[in-house]
Design an enzyme around this catalytic site. Structure first.
Site, PDB file in Angstrom:
ATOM      1  N   SER A  96       0.398  -1.076  -8.174  1.00 37.03           N
ATOM      2  CA  SER A  96      -0.491  -1.471  -7.093  1.00 37.03           C
ATOM      3  C   SER A  96      -1.144  -0.231  -6.523  1.00 37.03           C
ATOM      4  CB  SER A  96       0.299  -2.202  -6.004  1.00 37.03           C
ATOM      5  OG  SER A  96      -0.549  -2.606  -4.950  1.00 37.03           O
ATOM      6  N   HIS A 110      -9.205  -1.701  -4.572  1.00 36.12           N
ATOM      7  CA  HIS A 110      -7.802  -2.109  -4.708  1.00 36.12           C
ATOM      8  C   HIS A 110      -7.602  -2.684  -6.094  1.00 36.12           C
ATOM      9  CE1 HIS A 110      -5.355  -5.858  -4.915  1.00 36.12           C
ATOM     10  NE2 HIS A 110      -4.399  -5.037  -4.523  1.00 36.12           N
ATOM     11  N   GLY A 262      12.986  -7.033   1.054  1.00 32.59           N
ATOM     12  CA  GLY A 262      13.696  -5.804   1.387  1.00 32.59           C
ATOM     13  C   GLY A 262      13.181  -4.598   0.641  1.00 32.59           C
ATOM     14  N   ARG A 264      10.668  -1.189  -0.134  1.00 33.34           N
ATOM     15  CA  ARG A 264      10.547   0.096   0.557  1.00 33.34           C
ATOM     16  C   ARG A 264       9.270   0.096   1.401  1.00 33.34           C
ATOM     17  NH1 ARG A 264       8.458   5.468  -0.784  1.00 33.34           N
ATOM     18  NH2 ARG A 264       9.800   7.074   0.158  1.00 33.34           N
TER      19      ARG A 264
END
Length: 305
Positions: A96, A110, A262, A264
Site C-alpha cells: 500500500s 495512492h 490490531g 501497526r
C-alpha cells in the site's frame, strides 16, 4: 479452482515494493526511502517493512508499505459484507502506498494491491485479491486524467473488455466522500473479492495493476513538477489534503481493517499528509482554477469517451 501459491504472491509484492521505491527515488532525485522493519504485536502474527521518504526535491512525503499479517478472526470491517468469513483464521498481505508531492500542480496518488486467504478446519479456504489506484489532483488537468485512465485501461484490456469500465466505476463509487458529495479525485481502478477464473488468472491481473502504477503516475509527475506556484496554490493544496484525511479515517477499508485487526498504527497512518489545513465553510471564488476542480474534476465522468 486452482489453489493459491502464497509464496509466489509474497515474492511479487516484495519485488513490487522494491521497484516502486526505486522509481520514486529516481523521479525525486534527492531523497531516499528509509526502511522500518516491524513485527506485529498482540494477537496473531506477522509483520512488514515500511518505507518512508520525506522532504525530497519533488515529494514532500511518500510511504510504500509491505505487510503480511495473520490472525484467528477477521475483524468486523472484513466480515460485515461477507458473513461466511466469520470464525475463520486469516492471512493478509499487500503493498500500500501514498505519495504526497510538494508542488500543488502534481497530484497525490495512492495504490494498493493485496491478497487474503481465510481458512477453517475441514473446509475449503476462501481467498481473494483486491487493490487498485486513484489520482487526487489539486489543480485539474484533462491531459493528466486521460493519460492516467488510458494506462489503467491498457493494464485491464488483456483480461476482458468489461474489466476497465467495471473497475473504473467501482473506483468512482468507492473513493467518494458521501458527506461532501464529491469524489476524492479523478478515480482510476478499484477491485475487491477477486477470485473468479482461478488463482493464476487473478494473480496475473494483480501484477498488471501493480506494475502499471508507476507507468501511470510518473509521467504526470515529470510533466508538472516544475510548474511555478505561489502561496495561494500551496494554501489550496493543504486545504484539499483535508479531504484525503477525511476519507482515509472515515471510509477507507484498508485503514479500518488495519486498526480493527490490531495492526501497526504508524504503518497504517503513513498515508496521511504531513501538513494539512481545515477551514469552516470555505468556498472557491467563481471562475478560478480552484472552482474548476469542484465543477469539473470532482465528478465521476468517462475520461476516455
Amino acid at each position: 479452482m486452482s489453489q493459491p501459491d502464497i509464496n509466489l504472491v509474497r515474492s511479487y509484492l516484495q519485488s513490487l515494493q522494491d521497484n516502486i521505491c526505486a522509481a520514486i527515488e529516481a523521479a525525486d532525485g534527492q531523497a531516499t526511502f528509509i526502511q522500518d522493519d516491524w513485527q506485529r504485536d498482540g494477537s496473531g502474527g506477522g509483520g512488514g517493512r515500511t518505507r518512508v521518504l520525506t522532504d525530497g526535491a519533488v515529494f514532500e512525503q511518500g510511504g510504500v508499505n509491505f505487510s503480511e499479517v495473520t490472525g484467528d478472526d477477521l475483524p468486523a470491517s472484513a466480515t460485515a459484507s461477507r458473513p461466511e468469513l466469520a470464525g475463520r483464521s486469516f492471512k493478509a498481505m499487500g503493498v500500500s502506498l501514498v505519495i504526497h508531492p510538494h508542488n500543488p500542480y502534481v497530484p497525490t496518488s495512492h495504490a494498493n494491491v493485496r491478497f487474503f486467504i481465510a481458512e477453517k478446519e475441514g473446509e475449503e479456504p476462501i481467498w481473494w485479491f483486491g487493490g487498485g489506484y486513484d489520482l487526487t489532483p489539486y489543480y485539474g488537468s484533462e491531459e493528466d486524467a486521460i493519460d492516467w485512465h488510458q494506462t489503467a485501461k491498457s493494464a485491464c484490456d488483456p483480461f476482458g473488455d468489461d474489466v476497465y469500465p467495471r473497475y473504473k466505476k467501482w473506483c468512482d463509487d468507492y473513493f467518494f466522500l458521501k458527506h461532501r458529495g464529491e469524489t476524492r479525485g479523478v478515480g482510476g481502478l478499484f477491485f475487491d473479492d477477486l477470485n473468479e477464473g482461478g488463482f493464476e488468472q487473478c494473480f496475473k491481473f494483480l501484477q498488471a495493476v501493480g506494475d502499471s502504477y508507476t507507468k501511470a503516475y510518473l509521467p504526470i509527475v515529470n510533466r508538472r513538477k516544475d510548474t511555478s506556484f505561489g502561496e495561494k496554490e500551496r494554501d489550496f493544496q493543504l486545504y484539499r489534503r483535508g479531504r484525503y484525511v477525511e476519507f482515509n479515517l472515515v471510509y477507507d477499508r484498508g485503514t479500518l481493517f488495519g486498526l480493527q485487526s490490531g495492526g501497526r498504527t504508524e504503518s497504517i497512518l503513513m498515508s496521511l499528509p504531513p501538513l494539512v489545513k481545515w477551514r469552516y465553510n470555505w468556498q472557491p471564488e467563481e471562475g478560478t482554477a480552484e472552482a474548476e476542480l469542484y465543477e469539473k474534476f470532482l465528478k465521476p465522468q468517462e475520461w476516455l469517451s
